[in-house]
Design an enzyme around this catalytic site. Structure first.
Site, PDB file in Angstrom:
ATOM      1  CG  HIS A  68     -31.884 -28.845  23.044  1.00  0.00           C
ATOM      2  ND1 HIS A  68     -31.250 -29.504  24.074  1.00  0.00           N
ATOM      3  CD2 HIS A  68     -32.197 -27.625  23.527  1.00  0.00           C
ATOM      4  CE1 HIS A  68     -31.175 -28.718  25.129  1.00  0.00           C
ATOM      5  NE2 HIS A  68     -31.748 -27.571  24.818  1.00  0.00           N
ATOM      6  CG  HIS A 101     -21.685 -35.594  21.760  1.00  0.00           C
ATOM      7  ND1 HIS A 101     -21.604 -35.214  23.084  1.00  0.00           N
ATOM      8  CD2 HIS A 101     -20.848 -36.659  21.628  1.00  0.00           C
ATOM      9  CE1 HIS A 101     -20.762 -36.024  23.717  1.00  0.00           C
ATOM     10  NE2 HIS A 101     -20.298 -36.902  22.853  1.00  0.00           N
ATOM     11  N   GLY A 102     -20.572 -33.373  18.769  1.00  0.00           N
ATOM     12  CA  GLY A 102     -19.229 -33.242  18.210  1.00  0.00           C
ATOM     13  C   GLY A 102     -18.639 -31.876  18.480  1.00  0.00           C
ATOM     14  CB  ILE A 103     -20.011 -28.454  18.021  1.00  0.00           C
ATOM     15  CG1 ILE A 103     -20.162 -28.508  16.502  1.00  0.00           C
ATOM     16  CG2 ILE A 103     -19.653 -27.038  18.468  1.00  0.00           C
ATOM     17  CD1 ILE A 103     -21.282 -27.636  15.979  1.00  0.00           C
ATOM     18  N   GLY A 104     -19.516 -29.761  20.837  1.00  0.00           N
ATOM     19  CA  GLY A 104     -19.289 -29.599  22.265  1.00  0.00           C
ATOM     20  C   GLY A 104     -18.037 -30.309  22.739  1.00  0.00           C
TER      21      GLY A 104
END
Length: 245
Positions: free
Chosen positions: A23, A204-207
């Site tokens: 990723h 992680h922030g977007i998720g």
């Protein structure tokens, strides 16, 4: 990361990242770009240092090899690398069983490859040799099942279980907590992504933002439908899991 204004990391000119994640996680270290043979030797040597404990001696062991192109490497180049991989493994007395060379797990704009050694026993070898027919992987020949002429689907009704007044009151508290969580997460999206990018892919922030917004929206909908706390929590959790990725 799509939408970001800077890369997660950079690799200096003339160097290659070793040990990168699929990723886009940063590698273990950078090394000068090598020849195909040198790259094969680096990968094989590293993996043979971490042979499973169940493998008592290399000579006579059976294994399979997966040499995977990450998307930006030509097949001809992969086969050149595999040539040297096979030479090294054979020299150790290992028997290679039905190797796979190709683009099996790819990543966006990624010029690189990965090597997997798959140590076999009798049962695993039988499964490894078995035919397969899936959208992403085909091997051997399988008898294709005849399609059914009719398919029946049972769609569950979206009903809300009846709740007690106390449970509906608790549901309001839960919904308020999700709104508070949403506000905190949205205010810290960039920082959550930055922390994740240290050892991860930076999403992680977007998720978290997508998940908590979906949960808060669903919670509000459940309040309008007089749902109890348990129903609200379950539906909000499902929405979070579905939207967050």
């Amino acid at each position: 990361l799509p939408g970001a204004d800077h890369p997660l990391f950079t690799v200096p000119e003339g160097m290659m990242g070793v040990g990168m994640g699929i990723h886009g996680e940063p590698g273990i270290h950078d090394a000068p770009i090598s020849s195909a043979d040198e790259l094969a030797e680096l990968l094989v040597d590293a993996l043979l240092k971490e042979v499973p404990q169940a493998v008592s001696a290399l000579s006579g062991q059976r294994l399979s090899v997966v040499l995977n192109g990450l998307g930006g490497v030509k097949y001809e180049e992969l086969f050149v690398v595999y040539r040297r991989v096979a030479q090294q493994l054979t020299a150790q007395g290992l028997t290679i069983v039905e190797p796979e060379v190709g683009e099996l797990v790819t990543s966006f704009d990624m010029a690189g490859l990965s090597l997997t050694l798959f140590w076999l026993d009798e049962e695993l070898e039988r499964f490894w040799r078995a035919p397969a027919n899936t959208p992403a992987f085909r091997k051997g020949s399988m008898t294709v099942a005849e399609p059914r002429e009719e398919c029946e689907f049972n769609v569950e009704q979206d009903s809300i279980p009846e709740a007690t007044p106390a449970s509906r009151e608790a549901a309001q508290c839960v919904a308020a907590a999700l709104v508070a969580a949403r506000d905190v997460v949205v205010a810290n999206v960039d920082e959550l992504g930055r922390i994740d990018a240290v050892a991860g892919d930076g999403d992680h922030g977007i998720g978290m933002e997508r998940g908590v917004e979906a949960a808060a929206e669903t919670a509000a909908s459940m309040l309008e439908r007089q749902a109890g706390a348990g129903t609200l929590l379950q539906r909000a959790a499902d929405a979070w899991a579905d939207r967050a990725g």
